[in-house]
Design an enzyme around this catalytic site. Structure first.
Site, mmCIF file in Angstrom:
data_model
loop_
_atom_site.group_PDB
_atom_site.id
_atom_site.type_symbol
_atom_site.label_atom_id
_atom_site.label_comp_id
_atom_site.label_asym_id
_atom_site.label_seq_id
_atom_site.Cartn_x
_atom_site.Cartn_y
_atom_site.Cartn_z
ATOM 1 N N ASP A 67 -10.040 10.425 5.280
ATOM 2 C CA ASP A 67 -11.011 9.336 5.424
ATOM 3 C C ASP A 67 -11.548 9.233 6.846
ATOM 4 O OD1 ASP A 67 -8.577 8.526 6.470
ATOM 5 O OD2 ASP A 67 -8.197 7.073 4.907
ATOM 6 N N ASN A 136 -0.553 -2.725 1.542
ATOM 7 C CA ASN A 136 -1.069 -3.205 0.253
ATOM 8 C C ASN A 136 -1.047 -2.105 -0.809
ATOM 9 O OD1 ASN A 136 -3.123 -1.524 1.011
ATOM 10 N ND2 ASN A 136 -4.733 -3.082 1.026
ATOM 11 N N HIS A 138 -2.354 0.973 -0.461
ATOM 12 C CA HIS A 138 -3.468 1.927 -0.464
ATOM 13 C C HIS A 138 -3.011 3.332 -0.046
ATOM 14 C CE1 HIS A 138 -4.877 0.912 3.958
ATOM 15 N NE2 HIS A 138 -4.047 1.933 3.975
ATOM 16 N N GLU A 143 -8.313 1.059 -1.757
ATOM 17 C CA GLU A 143 -7.696 -0.272 -1.720
ATOM 18 C C GLU A 143 -7.336 -0.725 -3.133
ATOM 19 O OE1 GLU A 143 -6.884 -1.084 1.084
ATOM 20 O OE2 GLU A 143 -8.476 -1.231 2.562
HETATM 21 C C1 F6R Z 1 -5.321 7.035 7.170
HETATM 22 C C2 F6R Z 1 -4.939 6.670 5.813
HETATM 23 C C3 F6R Z 1 -4.186 5.414 5.523
HETATM 24 C C4 F6R Z 1 -2.877 5.318 6.308
HETATM 25 C C5 F6R Z 1 -2.178 3.986 6.018
HETATM 26 C C6 F6R Z 1 -0.935 3.817 6.857
HETATM 27 O O1 F6R Z 1 -5.974 8.306 7.177
HETATM 28 O O2 F6R Z 1 -5.290 7.371 4.937
HETATM 29 O O3 F6R Z 1 -3.913 5.362 4.139
HETATM 30 O O4 F6R Z 1 -2.032 6.383 5.965
HETATM 31 O O5 F6R Z 1 -3.053 2.935 6.272
HETATM 32 O O6 F6R Z 1 -1.287 3.656 8.193
HETATM 33 P P1 F6R Z 1 -0.173 3.501 9.338
HETATM 34 O O7 F6R Z 1 0.582 4.794 9.346
HETATM 35 O O8 F6R Z 1 -0.965 3.314 10.604
HETATM 36 O O9 F6R Z 1 0.678 2.348 8.952
#
Ligand code: F6R
Length: 259
Positions: A67, A136, A138, A143
């Site tokens: 992403d 959450n 995701h 989401e």
């Molecule tokens: C980022 C992504 C998100 C993160 C998730 C956890 O490329 O795809 O799904 O893996 O938000 O983020 P952290 O590791 O910062 O808690």
């Protein structure tokens, strides 16, 4: 799902990095799907250390990131382009033309999302997809209530994700509200999936992903449909699992039990 529980976050990250290293050593022209975020840092640190020690080359490896934020300049310190350049691509020998991240500044974002999805398909798909998980539930920026059949597209960040990611930005107002993200179906097409979650704040999402119902309210629960999904956890992220003792007995300390 293979649930691998390690005592510490560092051990879980090291084990996931070892899996990626093995993948690249056995298939030097493989395609990896990559994540960004705090959880991924120690994984990339280990890949970089291994490369600098002369034990691995990424010259033939293709990568697709999950992403990117929309309308954040590529050179912005918090863009995922900058994150990947700093944490992995520049310290290693990746070839720029082999690394792919959605362009969140494309004039036609829907077209860019389609182009990205096709690029993954045209290169033969992803061999191993590295994932983190949001509090959450995701994966990527899919989401809660994202379609389980979704492909790469523009998404609006959930308010809880804006809040969680505001720890990286100066103020919550600075967090972009839109992103381009691989879809859940895109992710499920990877031949293998390796997800890393550490810390207490991920424990509820982890329980919903592994033991909850298959539900759009927890996008990561879609991994229950995948035949080769490995979940790397530290003890805190695993702490709310109902069948904790079972997972630990199957893979003590994250390893296969002695026969
Ligand atoms: C980022 C992504 C998100 C993160 C998730 C956890 O490329 O795809 O799904 O893996 O938000 O983020 P952290 O590791 O910062 O808690």
């Amino acid at each position: 799902m293979k649930v691998l529980i390690f005592d510490t976050a560092q051990q879980a990250a090291d084990a996931l990095a070892d899996k990626l290293i093995k993948q690249v050593l056995s298939h030097p022209t493989c395609t990896l799907g990559l994540a960004t975020g705090g959880t991924a840092n120690p994984v990339y640190d280990k890949l970089v250390r291994t490369h600098l020690a002369g034990d691995i080359s990424f010259k033939g490896v293709r990568t697709f990131n999950l992403d990117e934020y929309v309308a954040l300049p590529i050179a912005h310190p918090l863009s995922y382009h900058t994150y990947m350049a700093e944490h992995l691509f520049e310290p290693c020998d990746f070839q720029t033309e082999n690394t792919h991240i959605p362009n969140g500044n494309a004039p036609d974002l829907a077209k860019e999302a389609r182009r990205y999805e096709n690029a993954i398909t045209n290169c033969g798909g992803i061999d191993c997809q590295f994932l983190g998980i949001g509090e959450n539930g995701h994966i990527g920026f899919n989401e809660p209530t994202s379609s389980l059949a979704s492909l790469t597209r523009v998404k609006t960040l959930a308010p809880s994700t804006v809040e969680a990611n505001s720890r990286y930005f100066e103020t919550p107002e600075d967090v972009p509200r839109l992103c381009i993200t691989m879809g859940i179906a895109t992710i499920l097409r990877a031949a293998e999936i390796a997800l890393l979650a550490v810390g207490k704040r991920k424990s509820e999402a982890v329980r919903n992903m592994i033991e909850g119902p298959l539900a759009a309210m927890c996008p990561a629960s879609a991994l229950q449909l995948h035949q080769h999904a490995e979940i790397y956890l530290d003890s805190e992220a695993a702490s709310r699992l109902e069948l904790l003792d079972y997972y630990k007995s199957v893979h003590p300390c994250g390893h296969a039990p002695p026969l």
